[in-house]
Design a protein around this motif. Structure first.
Motif, PDB file in Angstrom:
ATOM      1  N   ARG A 146      30.274 -36.292  -3.042  1.00  0.00           N
ATOM      2  CA  ARG A 146      29.855 -36.511  -4.609  1.00  0.00           C
ATOM      3  C   ARG A 146      28.411 -36.788  -4.329  1.00  0.00           C
ATOM      4  O   ARG A 146      28.026 -36.532  -5.675  1.00  0.00           O
ATOM      5  CB  ARG A 146      30.700 -38.593  -4.552  1.00  0.00           C
ATOM      6  CG  ARG A 146      31.857 -38.740  -5.341  1.00  0.00           C
ATOM      7  CD  ARG A 146      31.837 -40.796  -4.843  1.00  0.00           C
ATOM      8  NE  ARG A 146      31.948 -41.141  -3.514  1.00  0.00           N
ATOM      9  CZ  ARG A 146      31.969 -42.510  -3.030  1.00  0.00           C
ATOM     10  NH1 ARG A 146      31.530 -43.297  -3.612  1.00  0.00           N
ATOM     11  NH2 ARG A 146      32.340 -42.303  -2.112  1.00  0.00           N
ATOM     12  N   LEU A 192      32.926 -41.401   4.809  1.00  0.00           N
ATOM     13  CA  LEU A 192      33.982 -42.738   3.707  1.00  0.00           C
ATOM     14  C   LEU A 192      32.610 -43.654   3.515  1.00  0.00           C
ATOM     15  O   LEU A 192      32.454 -43.635   2.583  1.00  0.00           O
ATOM     16  CB  LEU A 192      35.153 -42.495   3.330  1.00  0.00           C
ATOM     17  CG  LEU A 192      35.706 -43.647   1.973  1.00  0.00           C
ATOM     18  CD1 LEU A 192      35.153 -42.826   0.630  1.00  0.00           C
ATOM     19  CD2 LEU A 192      37.304 -44.104   1.217  1.00  0.00           C
ATOM     20  N   ALA A 193      32.714 -44.348   4.189  1.00  0.00           N
ATOM     21  CA  ALA A 193      32.138 -45.693   4.276  1.00  0.00           C
ATOM     22  C   ALA A 193      30.544 -45.435   4.125  1.00  0.00           C
ATOM     23  O   ALA A 193      29.867 -45.957   4.127  1.00  0.00           O
ATOM     24  CB  ALA A 193      32.489 -46.412   5.753  1.00  0.00           C
ATOM     25  N   GLU A 223      29.087 -42.471   2.973  1.00  0.00           N
ATOM     26  CA  GLU A 223      28.733 -42.074   1.695  1.00  0.00           C
ATOM     27  C   GLU A 223      28.723 -43.357   0.176  1.00  0.00           C
ATOM     28  O   GLU A 223      28.288 -43.285  -0.224  1.00  0.00           O
ATOM     29  CB  GLU A 223      29.978 -41.119   0.757  1.00  0.00           C
ATOM     30  CG  GLU A 223      29.303 -41.025  -0.518  1.00  0.00           C
ATOM     31  CD  GLU A 223      30.528 -39.422  -1.081  1.00  0.00           C
ATOM     32  OE1 GLU A 223      30.228 -38.289  -1.183  1.00  0.00           O
ATOM     33  OE2 GLU A 223      31.613 -39.671   0.022  1.00  0.00           O
ATOM     34  N   ASP A 224      29.777 -44.216   0.686  1.00  0.00           N
ATOM     35  CA  ASP A 224      29.753 -45.264   0.047  1.00  0.00           C
ATOM     36  C   ASP A 224      29.197 -46.495  -0.022  1.00  0.00           C
ATOM     37  O   ASP A 224      28.043 -47.771  -1.329  1.00  0.00           O
ATOM     38  CB  ASP A 224      31.379 -46.137   0.237  1.00  0.00           C
ATOM     39  CG  ASP A 224      32.899 -45.912  -0.848  1.00  0.00           C
ATOM     40  OD1 ASP A 224      32.417 -45.331  -0.793  1.00  0.00           O
ATOM     41  OD2 ASP A 224      33.549 -46.097   0.438  1.00  0.00           O
ATOM     42  N   ALA A 225      27.887 -45.978   0.732  1.00  0.00           N
ATOM     43  CA  ALA A 225      26.481 -47.342   1.437  1.00  0.00           C
ATOM     44  C   ALA A 225      25.826 -46.211   0.599  1.00  0.00           C
ATOM     45  O   ALA A 225      24.488 -47.545  -0.129  1.00  0.00           O
ATOM     46  CB  ALA A 225      26.388 -46.977   2.644  1.00  0.00           C
ATOM     47  N   VAL A 238      25.786 -43.637  -2.387  1.00  0.00           N
ATOM     48  CA  VAL A 238      25.475 -42.620  -3.297  1.00  0.00           C
ATOM     49  C   VAL A 238      25.078 -42.905  -4.050  1.00  0.00           C
ATOM     50  O   VAL A 238      24.242 -42.354  -4.631  1.00  0.00           O
ATOM     51  CB  VAL A 238      26.782 -42.313  -3.684  1.00  0.00           C
ATOM     52  CG1 VAL A 238      27.928 -43.446  -3.913  1.00  0.00           C
ATOM     53  CG2 VAL A 238      27.451 -41.432  -4.492  1.00  0.00           C
ATOM     54  N   GLU A 239      24.890 -44.505  -4.376  1.00  0.00           N
ATOM     55  CA  GLU A 239      24.272 -45.124  -5.526  1.00  0.00           C
ATOM     56  C   GLU A 239      22.392 -44.706  -5.488  1.00  0.00           C
ATOM     57  O   GLU A 239      21.710 -44.221  -5.803  1.00  0.00           O
ATOM     58  CB  GLU A 239      24.294 -46.628  -5.804  1.00  0.00           C
ATOM     59  CG  GLU A 239      23.551 -46.653  -6.773  1.00  0.00           C
ATOM     60  CD  GLU A 239      24.591 -48.060  -7.382  1.00  0.00           C
ATOM     61  OE1 GLU A 239      23.713 -48.538  -8.277  1.00  0.00           O
ATOM     62  OE2 GLU A 239      24.648 -49.124  -6.839  1.00  0.00           O
TER      63      GLU A 239
END
Length: 406
Positions: A106, A137-138, A140-142, A144-145
């Motif tokens: 992402r 994954l964890a 990138e989740d943290a 990406v924004e």
């Protein structure tokens, strides 16, 4: 209406400012997209080189050990020359693209669309590469924004904190492994100055800095001391590393070459000298080093001919005097764009000794071990021309000789 100025009138300063802001924003977005495309192209080219090594090493070399590895190295060198980048930079950019595609898709997508600036994308790639697959994954989740909204100076801190939270390995073990990468390097600047940088464990770096502060503070209060605290820190660090201070420890002699035109040495010219591993130095410094520093090897050059040693030798082994001159002449590896010091390189017969090549300055040049092996195991070709050395890449790109170091 008389006297009315439209907001769209280019004479309106508010409009000019707003247009300038919009242009800058557009340019930043476009530069991020262009850089992402560059990374993608490098990554995909190296995939092709590994899949079709004969492009870079030639069919006759396919039987050699590690042919695919040599093809990749030849492709990296080709890209580096074409793009004007260091090979290490090309390799790093290929790795950044690979990591983002694999670990943070992402972020990669936002980067290619121009929504995430290039510095933030590089930060994500560098940190994600240090994490196991179970944490990607964890992580990138943290971040990406934040990657698209937070400025790089602040984003690095956010991303590092996120990495620490999702990192499953013990901090002590991570530090032990990272400490194995400690090193020191030098970067040359202008006006006879250089940056000396050390990558150290934090505790060691803090103690070292505290020691420099302590010694500098003890000197700065002297009534006849004109130097600032910052200057004293630098001088103390230089003296400690050069062996001027702390003489109770073992002394290691270091010889550095300084080449001085003979008229400069005699005070009849202000032509600069050349300090080995750095380049031009002012005439006064060159005279001082040549006349008073026993750890410097003096090499005098004729003001007209430069005393270039170009005498054919009857032996394969390079004599010490010629080797010393060539080290000064080349300065670095002679492959286009390579900055490895000549002192750390191999001396290569451009025309092989077995093929009639002589042991002379005109047939010898320094190549780092990587480019030496690349010359012999890939389709890279080297040729001596009057201006210097020309390299032709496996894909046909011809690079002009780099300028001499002096």
């Amino acid at each position: 209406m008389e006297g009315f100025v439209s907001l769209l009138d280019p004479r309106n300063p508010d409009v000019r400012v707003e247009l300038g802001m919009a242009r800058a924003e557009y340019a930043l977005r476009a530069s991020s997209m262009a850089f992402a495309e560059q990374l993608a192209a490098i990554h995909e080219t190296l995939i092709e080189a590994r899949a079709f090594p004969e492009i870079f090493v030639g069919p006759s070399y396919l039987s050699i050990p590690d042919a695919v590895a040599f093809a990749e190295r030849a492709a990296i060198a080709d890209l580096a020359v074409r793009l004007g980048l260091a090979e290490q930079t090309v390799r790093a950019q290929a790795e950044q693209a690979r990591v983002l595609l694999l670990c943070a898709p992402r972020v990669w997508s936002g980067f290619r669309d121009g929504d995430i600036p290039a510095p933030n994308a590089r930060i994500v790639a560098d940190l994600a590469a240090t994490l196991p697959a179970t944490a990607w994954l964890a992580f990138e989740d943290a971040i990406v924004e934040a990657a698209s909204t937070v400025a790089p100076a602040r984003f690095r801190g956010c991303a590092r904190a996120a990495r620490e939270r999702v990192q499953p390995e013990a901090a002590a073990e991570l530090h032990r492994r990272t400490a194995e990468e400690r090193r020191v390097w030098v970067e040359h600047d202008i006006d006879g100055m250089s940056w000396l940088t050390a990558y150290l464990p934090s505790a060691v770096a803090q103690r070292a800095m505290a020691h420099l502060d302590c010694v500098a503070q003890s000197l700065v209060s002297a009534p006849d001391e004109p130097r600032t605290l910052a200057q004293l820190r630098a001088d103390v660090a230089g003296d400690l590393l050069a062996g001027v201070l702390g003489s109770e420890g073992p002394h290691v002699g270091v010889a550095v070459g300084v080449m001085v035109p003979v008229l400069t040495l005699l005070g009849l010219s202000e032509q600069p000298g050349t300090l080995e591993g750095y380049g031009p130095i002012d005439a006064d410094t060159a005279r001082e080093l040549a006349g008073h520093a026993p750890s410097f090897i003096r090499i005098l050059t004729d003001p007209i001919t430069g005393t270039i040693l170009d005498i054919d030798r009857t032996a394969y082994r390079v004599p010490a005097d010629l080797k010393r001159w060539l080290q000064m002449r080349d300065g670095t590896c002679t492959f286009t764009g390579c900055g490895r010091r000549a002192a750390d390189c191999d001396l290569d017969h451009n025309i092989a000794w077995a093929d009639g090549g002589t042991t002379s300055a005109g047939n010898l040049s320094h190549l780092c071990r990587n480019h030496h092996r690349l010359k012999h195991n890939s389709r890279w070709k080297v040729e001596h021309v009057p201006e210097g050395i020309t390299w032709t890449s496996p894909t046909g790109h011809v690079s002009r000789p780099d300028p001499p170091p002096f």
